[in-house]
Design an enzyme around this catalytic site. Structure first.
Site, PDB file in Angstrom:
ATOM      1  N   SER A 100      36.725 -21.483 -12.987  1.00 33.68           N
ATOM      2  CA  SER A 100      35.820 -21.136 -14.095  1.00 33.68           C
ATOM      3  C   SER A 100      36.613 -20.281 -15.060  1.00 33.68           C
ATOM      4  CB  SER A 100      34.633 -20.330 -13.551  1.00 33.68           C
ATOM      5  OG  SER A 100      33.924 -19.698 -14.612  1.00 33.68           O
ATOM      6  N   TYR A 127      30.885 -14.016  -7.768  1.00 31.40           N
ATOM      7  CA  TYR A 127      31.352 -15.261  -8.398  1.00 31.40           C
ATOM      8  C   TYR A 127      32.735 -15.051  -9.002  1.00 31.40           C
ATOM      9  CZ  TYR A 127      31.010 -19.446 -11.420  1.00 31.40           C
ATOM     10  OH  TYR A 127      31.224 -20.653 -12.045  1.00 31.40           O
TER      11      TYR A 127
HETATM   12  P1  NAD Z   1      25.330 -27.585  -9.802  1.00 30.68           P
HETATM   13  O1  NAD Z   1      24.370 -26.571  -9.312  1.00 30.68           O
HETATM   14  O2  NAD Z   1      24.844 -28.619 -10.775  1.00 30.68           O
HETATM   15  O3  NAD Z   1      26.022 -28.327  -8.577  1.00 30.68           O
HETATM   16  C1  NAD Z   1      26.564 -27.606  -7.505  1.00 30.68           C
HETATM   17  C2  NAD Z   1      26.490 -28.452  -6.246  1.00 30.68           C
HETATM   18  O4  NAD Z   1      27.068 -27.698  -5.174  1.00 30.68           O
HETATM   19  C3  NAD Z   1      25.050 -28.792  -5.853  1.00 30.68           C
HETATM   20  O5  NAD Z   1      24.926 -30.179  -5.602  1.00 30.68           O
HETATM   21  C4  NAD Z   1      24.838 -27.966  -4.578  1.00 30.68           C
HETATM   22  O6  NAD Z   1      23.945 -28.575  -3.653  1.00 30.68           O
HETATM   23  C5  NAD Z   1      26.255 -27.878  -4.044  1.00 30.68           C
HETATM   24  N1  NAD Z   1      26.404 -26.734  -3.126  1.00 30.68           N
HETATM   25  C6  NAD Z   1      26.161 -25.438  -3.388  1.00 30.68           C
HETATM   26  N2  NAD Z   1      26.325 -24.702  -2.280  1.00 30.68           N
HETATM   27  C7  NAD Z   1      26.694 -25.556  -1.288  1.00 30.68           C
HETATM   28  C8  NAD Z   1      26.993 -25.406   0.090  1.00 30.68           C
HETATM   29  N3  NAD Z   1      26.911 -24.220   0.720  1.00 30.68           N
HETATM   30  N4  NAD Z   1      27.336 -26.506   0.803  1.00 30.68           N
HETATM   31  C9  NAD Z   1      27.372 -27.715   0.209  1.00 30.68           C
HETATM   32  N5  NAD Z   1      27.079 -27.927  -1.085  1.00 30.68           N
HETATM   33  C10 NAD Z   1      26.745 -26.856  -1.831  1.00 30.68           C
HETATM   34  O7  NAD Z   1      26.538 -26.748 -10.443  1.00 30.68           O
HETATM   35  P2  NAD Z   1      27.705 -27.129 -11.477  1.00 30.68           P
HETATM   36  O8  NAD Z   1      27.426 -26.420 -12.743  1.00 30.68           O
HETATM   37  O9  NAD Z   1      27.955 -28.582 -11.502  1.00 30.68           O
HETATM   38  O10 NAD Z   1      28.920 -26.349 -10.795  1.00 30.68           O
HETATM   39  C11 NAD Z   1      29.961 -27.008 -10.096  1.00 30.68           C
HETATM   40  C12 NAD Z   1      31.158 -26.094 -10.035  1.00 30.68           C
HETATM   41  O11 NAD Z   1      31.611 -25.818 -11.367  1.00 30.68           O
HETATM   42  C13 NAD Z   1      30.878 -24.725  -9.382  1.00 30.68           C
HETATM   43  O12 NAD Z   1      31.961 -24.337  -8.572  1.00 30.68           O
HETATM   44  C14 NAD Z   1      30.767 -23.804 -10.574  1.00 30.68           C
HETATM   45  O13 NAD Z   1      31.093 -22.484 -10.243  1.00 30.68           O
HETATM   46  C15 NAD Z   1      31.775 -24.421 -11.517  1.00 30.68           C
HETATM   47  N6  NAD Z   1      31.569 -24.078 -12.917  1.00 30.68           N
HETATM   48  C16 NAD Z   1      30.419 -24.394 -13.543  1.00 30.68           C
HETATM   49  C17 NAD Z   1      30.259 -24.035 -14.867  1.00 30.68           C
HETATM   50  C18 NAD Z   1      29.025 -24.356 -15.620  1.00 30.68           C
HETATM   51  O14 NAD Z   1      28.861 -23.837 -16.717  1.00 30.68           O
HETATM   52  N7  NAD Z   1      28.124 -25.208 -15.122  1.00 30.68           N
HETATM   53  C19 NAD Z   1      31.274 -23.344 -15.542  1.00 30.68           C
HETATM   54  C20 NAD Z   1      32.437 -23.026 -14.852  1.00 30.68           C
HETATM   55  C21 NAD Z   1      32.575 -23.402 -13.539  1.00 30.68           C
END
Ligand code: NAD
Length: 252
Positions: free
Chosen positions: A134, A147
């Protein structure tokens, strides 16, 4: 690039789902690993992939993901450590069990999965690990202590694994997005509105996009396109890097 077997954690939703769809579209068998069985199966069925229900906070589930992938496809070429979640609270009141769970899912699980796929990648002399970190792996913001700590640690893991993988054809990179429009961010807008006493629109404009040069949220497909490049043969010289896709957030 086609025919490379990929494990993607957290692929039931958001960024992970977009990466799964993009890699599958290019003809790569995809293992969708997620704790959400209903959504995970739906994604896996839609792309002709294989679903493993797993809770990444558990070491035995991390091992099982790799074991099932190897049993199904015989090899793992690509690992995308993507699963994650957010919790917003000041340090003073930050729940200690949530701190531990966040580090387990977003830092320890990527280490364990990297460790478990290493032998198969090494044997083939080719591998790709992409860690979805991130912008908060590079800079901090208040109220996200666990985080930000996990994501900074993930970049450290990326650099270490890159140094160890170089001799074996394994590249390891981190991708650092700013705000991407996914369910994680939708719920964060609501949380930030509560914590900062702002309206949801004010959170987007004043908190999320204030430091950005480009004033819009990123799409999951834009992140997936960068990941697909990092997984390709064309990116064979690219390793140990943390790739910002952040609307110019960290340019200032
Ligand atoms: P999201 O909530 O849409 O998807 C996350 C997925 O991870 C979900 O399907 C959830 O069920 C799964 N998950 C969470 N905890 C889990 C566990 N203990 N075991 C198995 N599965 C688990 O989120 P996203 O926005 O797509 O985020 C994905 C990644 O991208 C994350 O690591 C997040 O930190 C990173 N990220 C997101 C953003 C953003 O703005 N959305 C920005 C920077 C980084």
């Amino acid at each position: 690039m086609s025919g490379r077997v990929a494990i993607i954690t957290g692929a039931a939703s958001g960024i992970g789902r977009a990466i799964a769809e993009a890699l599958a579209q290019d003809g790569n068998p995809v293992v969708v690993a997620d704790r959400n069985a209903e959504q995970g199966r739906t994604v896996a069925d839609a792309i002709g992939g294989y679903f493993v229900q797993a809770d990444l906070s558990l070491r035995k589930d991390c091992k099982r993901i790799v074991d099932e992938a190897l049993a199904q496809y015989g090899v793992v070429d690509i690992l995308i450590n993507n699963a994650g979640f957010q919790h917003i609270d000041p340090i003073e009141t930050f729940p200690e069990d949530i701190w531990e769970e966040m580090l387990a899912v977003m830092l320890t699980a990527p280490f364990l999965l990297t460790k478990y796929v290493w032998a198969t990648m090494k044997a083939k002399g080719w591998g790709r690990v992409v860690n979805i970190a991130s912008i908060h792996g590079r800079v901090a913001s208040p109220f996200k202590s666990a985080y930000i700590t996990a994501k900074h640690g993930l970049i450290g893991l990326t650099r270490t694994a890159a140094l160890e993988g170089g001799a074996h054809g394994i590249t390891v990179n981190a991708v650092c997005p700013a705000y991407v429009r996914t369910p994680l961010v939708e719920s964060q807008i609501a949380d930030q509105a509560r914590t900062r006493e702002l309206s949801p629109q004010e959170v987007i404009e004043q908190v999320m996009l204030e430091p950005a040069a480009i004033k819009r949220l990123i799409t999951p497909e834009e992140v997936a396109a960068l990941v697909v490049y990092l997984c390709s043969d064309a990116a064979g010289a690219v390793t140990g890097a943390d790739w910002a896709i952040d609307l110019g957030w960290t340019a200032r």
